[in-house]
Design a protein around this motif. Structure first.
Motif, short mmCIF file in Angstrom:
data_model
loop_
_atom_site.label_atom_id
_atom_site.label_comp_id
_atom_site.label_asym_id
_atom_site.label_seq_id
_atom_site.Cartn_x
_atom_site.Cartn_y
_atom_site.Cartn_z
N ASN A 148 -4.63 -38.19 -35.24
CA ASN A 148 -5.53 -37.91 -36.36
C ASN A 148 -5.07 -36.74 -37.23
O ASN A 148 -5.72 -36.41 -38.21
CB ASN A 148 -6.97 -37.67 -35.86
CG ASN A 148 -7.13 -36.38 -35.07
OD1 ASN A 148 -6.16 -35.68 -34.80
ND2 ASN A 148 -8.36 -36.08 -34.69
N GLY A 149 -3.94 -36.12 -36.87
CA GLY A 149 -3.39 -35.03 -37.69
C GLY A 149 -4.20 -33.76 -37.66
O GLY A 149 -4.05 -32.90 -38.52
N ILE A 150 -5.07 -33.61 -36.64
CA ILE A 150 -5.94 -32.44 -36.53
C ILE A 150 -5.69 -31.77 -35.18
O ILE A 150 -5.47 -32.43 -34.17
CB ILE A 150 -7.43 -32.84 -36.65
CG1 ILE A 150 -7.70 -33.47 -38.01
CG2 ILE A 150 -8.35 -31.66 -36.41
CD1 ILE A 150 -9.08 -34.09 -38.13
N ASP A 151 -5.75 -30.45 -35.17
CA ASP A 151 -5.66 -29.70 -33.92
C ASP A 151 -7.07 -29.67 -33.31
O ASP A 151 -7.80 -28.70 -33.44
CB ASP A 151 -5.15 -28.29 -34.20
CG ASP A 151 -5.10 -27.42 -32.96
OD1 ASP A 151 -5.13 -27.97 -31.84
OD2 ASP A 151 -5.04 -26.19 -33.11
N ASP A 152 -7.42 -30.75 -32.62
CA ASP A 152 -8.79 -30.92 -32.11
C ASP A 152 -9.19 -29.85 -31.10
O ASP A 152 -10.35 -29.45 -31.05
CB ASP A 152 -8.94 -32.30 -31.46
CG ASP A 152 -8.68 -33.41 -32.44
OD1 ASP A 152 -9.46 -33.54 -33.40
OD2 ASP A 152 -7.68 -34.13 -32.25
N ASP A 153 -8.25 -29.40 -30.28
CA ASP A 153 -8.61 -28.44 -29.23
C ASP A 153 -8.42 -26.98 -29.67
O ASP A 153 -8.71 -26.06 -28.91
CB ASP A 153 -7.82 -28.71 -27.94
CG ASP A 153 -6.32 -28.64 -28.13
OD1 ASP A 153 -5.86 -28.31 -29.23
OD2 ASP A 153 -5.62 -28.94 -27.15
N GLY A 154 -7.93 -26.77 -30.89
CA GLY A 154 -7.82 -25.43 -31.43
C GLY A 154 -6.77 -24.56 -30.77
O GLY A 154 -6.84 -23.33 -30.84
N ASN A 155 -5.74 -25.17 -30.17
CA ASN A 155 -4.71 -24.37 -29.51
C ASN A 155 -3.51 -24.08 -30.40
O ASN A 155 -2.52 -23.49 -29.96
CB ASN A 155 -4.24 -25.05 -28.21
CG ASN A 155 -3.49 -26.35 -28.45
OD1 ASN A 155 -3.37 -26.82 -29.57
ND2 ASN A 155 -3.01 -26.94 -27.38
#
Length: 126
Positions: free
Chosen positions: A57-64
């Protein structure tokens, strides 16, 4: 064997064996090398999966700080696809899989930080 004895591998191994009296916990082994063949039939089921990342999805979902790091990360191309382009990292991951055998609690996290043309261990640290 000398190196394994120096790091206490025998004691650690006993905690992973069925019937050891302890509840085995998942162990993730990061293979820092040229990546891992993510579709290798002997390794695919052993790959670590980031439960907090949505693939593609091109997003850093876990914020790492790493986008789409579903099965590891590629620090050469700076993306979430640590696919081995050389074969060396896949060989190393295969060695890990062979050593742990049927211990399904052991997962492999591919980290690509060198190419087939070489690199330095310090590249993984810095």
């Amino acid at each position: 064997r000398w190196g394994l004895n120096q790091i206490g591998m025998e004691r650690a191994w006993e905690h992973l064996r069925p019937g050891c009296g302890a509840t085995p916990r998942p162990v993730t082994v990061a293979v820092l090398d040229t990546g891992v063949d993510l579709h290798h039939p002997d390794l695919e089921a052993r790959l670590w999966t980031n439960p907090n990342e949505i693939p593609g999805n091109g997003i850093d979902d876990d914020g790492n700080g790493f986008v789409d790091d579903v099965h590891g990360y590629d620090f050469v191309s700076l993306d979430g696809n640590p696919q081995d382009e050389d074969g060396h990292g896949t060989h190393c991951a295969g060695t890990v899989a062979a050593v742990v055998g049927d211990l399904h609690e052991v997962q492999i996290m591919p980290i690509r930080f060198v190419t087939g043309e070489g690199g330095y261990t310090s590249d993984a640290i810095l």
